[in-house]
Design an enzyme around this catalytic site. Structure first.
Site, mmCIF file in Angstrom:
data_model
loop_
_atom_site.group_PDB
_atom_site.id
_atom_site.type_symbol
_atom_site.label_atom_id
_atom_site.label_comp_id
_atom_site.label_asym_id
_atom_site.label_seq_id
_atom_site.Cartn_x
_atom_site.Cartn_y
_atom_site.Cartn_z
ATOM 1 N N ASN A 7 65.126 24.613 42.189
ATOM 2 C CA ASN A 7 64.446 23.592 41.314
ATOM 3 C C ASN A 7 64.652 24.233 39.998
ATOM 4 O O ASN A 7 64.084 25.344 39.527
ATOM 5 C CB ASN A 7 62.756 23.741 41.774
ATOM 6 C CG ASN A 7 62.073 22.885 40.364
ATOM 7 O OD1 ASN A 7 62.546 22.292 39.672
ATOM 8 N ND2 ASN A 7 60.970 22.955 40.889
ATOM 9 N N ARG A 91 65.936 19.870 43.680
ATOM 10 C CA ARG A 91 64.945 18.949 43.095
ATOM 11 C C ARG A 91 65.373 18.324 41.903
ATOM 12 O O ARG A 91 65.681 18.998 40.801
ATOM 13 C CB ARG A 91 63.653 19.456 42.572
ATOM 14 C CG ARG A 91 62.467 18.593 42.173
ATOM 15 C CD ARG A 91 61.379 19.466 41.445
ATOM 16 N NE ARG A 91 60.385 18.550 41.099
ATOM 17 C CZ ARG A 91 59.908 18.860 40.215
ATOM 18 N NH1 ARG A 91 59.851 20.024 39.256
ATOM 19 N NH2 ARG A 91 58.774 17.843 39.342
ATOM 20 N N HIS A 180 56.000 12.792 41.434
ATOM 21 C CA HIS A 180 55.510 13.499 42.759
ATOM 22 C C HIS A 180 55.828 12.766 44.151
ATOM 23 O O HIS A 180 55.432 12.900 44.888
ATOM 24 C CB HIS A 180 53.898 13.370 42.595
ATOM 25 C CG HIS A 180 53.364 14.430 41.650
ATOM 26 N ND1 HIS A 180 52.141 13.929 40.967
ATOM 27 C CD2 HIS A 180 53.712 15.648 41.052
ATOM 28 C CE1 HIS A 180 51.716 15.011 40.049
ATOM 29 N NE2 HIS A 180 52.789 15.716 40.077
ATOM 30 N N ARG A 241 46.973 16.670 30.371
ATOM 31 C CA ARG A 241 47.362 15.314 29.968
ATOM 32 C C ARG A 241 46.353 14.608 29.910
ATOM 33 O O ARG A 241 45.446 14.709 30.752
ATOM 34 C CB ARG A 241 48.657 15.063 30.985
ATOM 35 C CG ARG A 241 49.926 15.693 31.036
ATOM 36 C CD ARG A 241 50.827 14.843 31.803
ATOM 37 N NE ARG A 241 51.998 15.653 32.159
ATOM 38 C CZ ARG A 241 52.541 16.140 33.274
ATOM 39 N NH1 ARG A 241 51.846 15.737 34.270
ATOM 40 N NH2 ARG A 241 53.622 16.854 33.360
ATOM 41 N N GLU A 385 56.986 20.219 49.145
ATOM 42 C CA GLU A 385 58.206 19.264 48.631
ATOM 43 C C GLU A 385 59.336 20.147 48.853
ATOM 44 O O GLU A 385 60.494 19.280 49.127
ATOM 45 C CB GLU A 385 58.008 19.307 46.891
ATOM 46 C CG GLU A 385 56.926 18.479 46.597
ATOM 47 C CD GLU A 385 56.205 18.567 45.198
ATOM 48 O OE1 GLU A 385 56.567 17.862 44.344
ATOM 49 O OE2 GLU A 385 55.555 19.615 45.289
#
Ligand code: AMP
Length: 407
Positions: A7, A91, A180, A241, A385
């Protein structure tokens, strides 16, 4: 087969090496501060102590070389030689409308990922640096890319279009993509397995609640709607956020506060959410602790945060005309019994009944936390993941060897 999962960020690179015979992790680690004066590599081999190395790593090519040195090291390595690593999976945040599944890296795939730089300017260029760095260090080793957006490509246009002039969609691909996806896909599969039912038979809402957070409505085993949009800013309130807000706030605030586009973007992505409301932290642990000590702003942040999760679950139950499974995952979803209780206690009308004891119990295992009588099954499933990236990479490389090309 041993598969390396990478990643790559702009100044960091995380890695995990899997043995696909039993899906065990042989080693994992991260390179931080790439391009800065003292870069740090933290290498964690399975069954051996962690190793830290501080040196100058000026680019991703050197970072990948360092990772290979770590993985093949005589003392704390995980393989004897680099040749044992037979595939690499990356990823990639944005796959746009082009990629609806994982794929092997080819010159055409790299070109498409480059074309998507506009949609993910902070992420896709960094992923591309990871891909080219592996090419430079491990020539001939097959690579695959697994996209955060791919799982959501099944959304119908009623879910993914914005009600704005469609010339913006045609010209600039302004639409909802969702993120996601790897996590929502992985946990929904694990959840169905835990219940012993085919995923296709379940109306499921997956709540990935971590620093970033999103809910997905899964119908017929596919993503039907998801709360993040063209960017990860839409949807739930998150650590830093804002999530959903009236878009007219943007020009209003820019005008009143004389903010630039970059400043307002940074305000909504980095200085909003739980951090802005609590005035304490974006971290759920710290906010919960402050709330328990009586801090009113921390309580307001927690209440707003959980209220918005409840609203999305209700909306998705309506969107699918029902819900059979509610699934929590990611840092907050897996660990915060307080969040799960606050969410579930407010939506009992859907047929959700939490088992208080099961909810309070800490565990790293996938588990059911609703009562026997609860019509909707409530699950906690740890996300992984990296494992899904390793699985897709393995499947693609095997399929290629057998003469096929896609998973
Ligand atoms: P993630 O982005 O999935 O790594 O999740 C990070 C978030 O999980 C942070 O807000 C953490 O505070 C939160 N988290 C981790 N452990 C716990 C815990 N035991 N209780 C509450 N929140 C937690």
């Amino acid at each position: 087969m041993k598969v390396l999962v990478i990643n790559a960020g702009s100044s960091s690179l995380k890695y995990q090496l899997y043995d696909m015979r039993d899906e065990s992790v042989l080693a994992s680690g991260r390179v931080e501060r790439i391009g800065m004066d003292s870069s740090i590599v933290t290498h964690e081999p399975a069954d051996k102590p962690e190793v830290r190395d501080v040196s100058e790593i000026l680019d991703h090519v050197t970072a990948v070389k360092k990772v290979i040195d770590m993985l093949t090291h005589a003392e704390y390595g995980a393989v004897a030689t680099m040749d044992e690593i037979q595939a690499v999976g990356h990823r990639v945040v944005h796959g746009g409308e082009v990629f609806n599944s994982s794929t092997l890296v080819t010159p055409e795939v790299k070109l498409e990922i480059r074309r998507l730089f506009d949609l993910a300017p902070l992420h896709n260029p960094a992923h591309m640096m990871g891909i080219t760095a592996v090419e430079a260090n491990m020539p001939g080793v097959p690579q695959a890319v697994v996209f955060d957006t791919a799982f959501h490509q099944s959304m119908p246009n009623t879910s993914y279009l914005y009600p704005i002039p469609q010339v913006l969609y045609r010209r600039h691909k302004v639409r909802r993509y969702g993120f996601h996806g790897t996590s929502h896909q992985y946990v929904s599969q694990q959840g169905a397995e835990l219940l012993g039912k085919p995923l296709k038979s379940l109306k499921m809402v997956t709540a990935h609640i971590g620093n970033g957070a999103s809910c997905t409505a899964i119908l017929d085993g596919k993503s039907f709607d998801t709360s993040m949009g063209m960017t990860p800013l839409e949807g739930l309130m998150m650590g830093t956020r804002s999530g959903d807000l009236d878009p007219a706030i943007v020009p209003f605030v820019m005008n009143k506060e004389e903010l630039t586009l970059n400043e307002v973007n940074s305000m909504l992505n980095k200085h909003s959410g739980m951090l802005a409301i609590s005035g304490i932290s974006s971290d759920m642990r710290e906010v919960t602790e402050a709330m328990e000590e009586g801090d009113r702003n921390a309580k307001l942040a927690f209440d707003m945060y959980t209220y918005r999760v409840r609203k999305y679950i209700g909306a998705y139950a309506a969107a699918m005309n029902g819900i059979d499974v509610l699934l929590f995952t990611a840092g907050v979803g897996e660990n915060s019994s307080a969040l799960r209780k606050a969410v579930c206690d407010g939506i009992t009308f859907l047929g959700i009944e939490l088992d208080e004891e099961k909810n309070a119990k800490r565990s790293k295992e996938a588990r059911v936390i609703s009562t026997e009588a609860s019509r909707v099954k409530v699950l906690v499933v740890p996300t992984n993941e990296e494992l899904l990236i390793a699985r897709d990479t393995y499947t693609l490389v095997q399929a290629q060897a057998a003469g096929e090309t896609n998973v």
